[in-house]
Design a protein around this motif. Structure first.
Motif, PDB file in Angstrom:
ATOM      1  N   ILE A   1      33.895  16.709  72.869  1.00 34.03           N
ATOM      2  CA  ILE A   1      32.458  16.604  73.204  1.00 34.03           C
ATOM      3  C   ILE A   1      32.075  15.196  73.643  1.00 34.03           C
ATOM      4  O   ILE A   1      31.030  15.007  74.259  1.00 34.03           O
ATOM      5  N   ARG A   2      32.946  14.208  73.370  1.00 33.22           N
ATOM      6  CA  ARG A   2      32.672  12.829  73.834  1.00 33.22           C
ATOM      7  C   ARG A   2      32.760  12.743  75.358  1.00 33.22           C
ATOM      8  O   ARG A   2      32.299  11.767  75.948  1.00 33.22           O
ATOM      9  N   ARG A   3      33.360  13.751  75.990  1.00 35.60           N
ATOM     10  CA  ARG A   3      33.454  13.793  77.456  1.00 35.60           C
ATOM     11  C   ARG A   3      32.182  14.371  78.095  1.00 35.60           C
ATOM     12  O   ARG A   3      32.078  14.419  79.317  1.00 35.60           O
ATOM     13  N   LEU A   4      31.237  14.845  77.265  1.00 29.44           N
ATOM     14  CA  LEU A   4      29.972  15.389  77.771  1.00 29.44           C
ATOM     15  C   LEU A   4      28.929  14.283  77.850  1.00 29.44           C
ATOM     16  O   LEU A   4      29.030  13.269  77.152  1.00 29.44           O
ATOM     17  N   SER A   5      27.903  14.505  78.655  1.00 27.96           N
ATOM     18  CA  SER A   5      26.780  13.560  78.667  1.00 27.96           C
ATOM     19  C   SER A   5      26.128  13.583  77.286  1.00 27.96           C
ATOM     20  O   SER A   5      26.281  14.554  76.528  1.00 27.96           O
ATOM     21  N   ARG A   6      25.399  12.547  76.952  1.00 31.70           N
ATOM     22  CA  ARG A   6      24.762  12.480  75.640  1.00 31.70           C
ATOM     23  C   ARG A   6      23.840  13.678  75.407  1.00 31.70           C
ATOM     24  O   ARG A   6      23.851  14.303  74.343  1.00 31.70           O
ATOM     25  N   LEU A   7      23.071  14.036  76.422  1.00 34.66           N
ATOM     26  CA  LEU A   7      22.138  15.151  76.299  1.00 34.66           C
ATOM     27  C   LEU A   7      22.886  16.468  76.047  1.00 34.66           C
ATOM     28  O   LEU A   7      22.543  17.219  75.128  1.00 34.66           O
ATOM     29  N   LYS A   8      23.930  16.751  76.843  1.00 34.26           N
ATOM     30  CA  LYS A   8      24.709  17.975  76.657  1.00 34.26           C
ATOM     31  C   LYS A   8      25.379  17.980  75.280  1.00 34.26           C
ATOM     32  O   LYS A   8      25.431  19.011  74.603  1.00 34.26           O
ATOM     33  N   ARG A   9      25.883  16.824  74.865  1.00 32.25           N
ATOM     34  CA  ARG A   9      26.555  16.710  73.572  1.00 32.25           C
ATOM     35  C   ARG A   9      25.570  16.997  72.429  1.00 32.25           C
ATOM     36  O   ARG A   9      25.883  17.772  71.519  1.00 32.25           O
ATOM     37  N   GLU A  10      24.378  16.403  72.491  1.00 33.10           N
ATOM     38  CA  GLU A  10      23.385  16.620  71.434  1.00 33.10           C
ATOM     39  C   GLU A  10      22.963  18.084  71.362  1.00 33.10           C
ATOM     40  O   GLU A  10      22.826  18.643  70.270  1.00 33.10           O
ATOM     41  N   ARG A  11      22.774  18.721  72.506  1.00 30.25           N
ATOM     42  CA  ARG A  11      22.415  20.146  72.525  1.00 30.25           C
ATOM     43  C   ARG A  11      23.536  20.995  71.924  1.00 30.25           C
ATOM     44  O   ARG A  11      23.286  21.931  71.168  1.00 30.25           O
ATOM     45  N   LEU A  12      24.765  20.685  72.293  1.00 30.95           N
ATOM     46  CA  LEU A  12      25.902  21.441  71.791  1.00 30.95           C
ATOM     47  C   LEU A  12      26.041  21.282  70.275  1.00 30.95           C
ATOM     48  O   LEU A  12      26.288  22.265  69.554  1.00 30.95           O
ATOM     49  N   ILE A  13      25.870  20.073  69.765  1.00 31.54           N
ATOM     50  CA  ILE A  13      25.952  19.829  68.319  1.00 31.54           C
ATOM     51  C   ILE A  13      24.866  20.624  67.592  1.00 31.54           C
ATOM     52  O   ILE A  13      25.137  21.246  66.558  1.00 31.54           O
ATOM     53  N   LYS A  14      23.657  20.639  68.131  1.00 32.11           N
ATOM     54  CA  LYS A  14      22.570  21.420  67.503  1.00 32.11           C
ATOM     55  C   LYS A  14      22.924  22.899  67.480  1.00 32.11           C
ATOM     56  O   LYS A  14      22.692  23.586  66.474  1.00 32.11           O
ATOM     57  N   ARG A  15      23.480  23.409  68.581  1.00 36.44           N
ATOM     58  CA  ARG A  15      23.893  24.818  68.632  1.00 36.44           C
ATOM     59  C   ARG A  15      24.971  25.099  67.588  1.00 36.44           C
ATOM     60  O   ARG A  15      24.921  26.111  66.885  1.00 36.44           O
ATOM     61  N   TYR A  16      25.930  24.205  67.490  1.00 39.20           N
ATOM     62  CA  TYR A  16      27.012  24.363  66.514  1.00 39.20           C
ATOM     63  C   TYR A  16      26.474  24.346  65.082  1.00 39.20           C
ATOM     64  O   TYR A  16      26.879  25.160  64.254  1.00 39.20           O
ATOM     65  N   GLU A  17      25.585  23.420  64.791  1.00 38.42           N
ATOM     66  CA  GLU A  17      25.007  23.334  63.448  1.00 38.42           C
ATOM     67  C   GLU A  17      24.260  24.620  63.098  1.00 38.42           C
ATOM     68  O   GLU A  17      24.352  25.117  61.974  1.00 38.42           O
ATOM     69  N   LYS A  18      23.531  25.171  64.075  1.00 35.22           N
ATOM     70  CA  LYS A  18      22.795  26.413  63.849  1.00 35.22           C
ATOM     71  C   LYS A  18      23.765  27.566  63.567  1.00 35.22           C
ATOM     72  O   LYS A  18      23.563  28.344  62.620  1.00 35.22           O
ATOM     73  N   ILE A  19      24.843  27.675  64.340  1.00 30.81           N
ATOM     74  CA  ILE A  19      25.855  28.717  64.142  1.00 30.81           C
ATOM     75  C   ILE A  19      26.521  28.534  62.767  1.00 30.81           C
ATOM     76  O   ILE A  19      26.750  29.503  62.054  1.00 30.81           O
ATOM     77  N   SER A  20      26.827  27.292  62.409  1.00 34.66           N
ATOM     78  CA  SER A  20      27.529  27.007  61.146  1.00 34.66           C
ATOM     79  C   SER A  20      26.700  27.350  59.936  1.00 34.66           C
ATOM     80  O   SER A  20      27.245  27.739  58.891  1.00 34.66           O
ATOM     81  N   ARG A  21      25.389  27.200  60.048  1.00 37.75           N
ATOM     82  CA  ARG A  21      24.502  27.542  58.927  1.00 37.75           C
ATOM     83  C   ARG A  21      24.407  29.046  58.747  1.00 37.75           C
ATOM     84  O   ARG A  21      24.064  29.526  57.679  1.00 37.75           O
ATOM     85  N   GLY A  22      24.684  29.779  59.828  1.00 34.70           N
ATOM     86  CA  GLY A  22      24.646  31.240  59.770  1.00 34.70           C
ATOM     87  C   GLY A  22      23.264  31.701  59.968  1.00 34.70           C
ATOM     88  O   GLY A  22      22.629  32.580  59.723  1.00 34.70           O
TER      89      GLY A  22
END
Length: 165
Positions: A144-165
């Protein structure tokens, strides 16, 4: 062969540089077999020893079941084309999310096989993308370090939401 626990993002071990393999022995062959079993269970097409918490420069890829798995020990990129391609990537350490990453269309790598013999391999397309992706991981550079900061932050938020269930 054992299915090992996968280190999940944002575990700091994913940001460490893996150590070169010095011993080409049964323990290395067992590690490669465990990586393959763990990758199949994940499921994924590529995995590194750091993905299971082992700080060694070992990669297992299986892009085509007819060709079977390949193990790369101490791999390094020795040539990368100027031409770039976009490819959707993800990680066994961050399941459920992916995004497009720009990578070199062709690469040549030098690596050792499980017996310690030096090899080179030229690849293009998906295999070239996978080589760069997994070698980045060995260098402590999570994809994810290869993504732009904006894309990376969005992806991390999506992942956190999925991980919480």
């Amino acid at each position: 062969m054992t299915i090992r626990s996968i280190v999940r993002y944002p575990d700091p071990r994913l940001a460490l540089t893996a150590q070169p393999v010095a011993m080409f022995d049964d323990a290395l062959r067992e590690l490669a077999a465990d990586l393959l079993e763990t990758m199949h269970a994940a499921p994924g097409i590529g995995i590194t020893a750091p993905h299971i918490g082992v700080s060694l420069r070992v990669v297992v890829l299986e892009l085509d079941t007819r060709e079977g798995p390949r193990t790369y020990v101490n791999p390094e990129i020795i040539y990368a084309s100027d031409e770039m391609i976009l490819h959707k990537e993800g990680s066994v350490s961050m399941p459920g999310v992916n995004d497009e990453v720009e990578r070199h269309a062709r690469v040549r790598i030098r690596y050792q096989d499980l017996d310690g013999n030096m090899q080179t391999e030229e690849s293009d397309g998906l295999r070239a993308v996978c080589h760069r992706h997994e070698i980045d991981q060995l260098d402590g550079l999570f994809w994810i370090r290869r993504l732009s900061r904006l894309k990376r932050e969005r992806l991390i938020k999506r992942y956190e939401k999925i991980s919480r269930g």
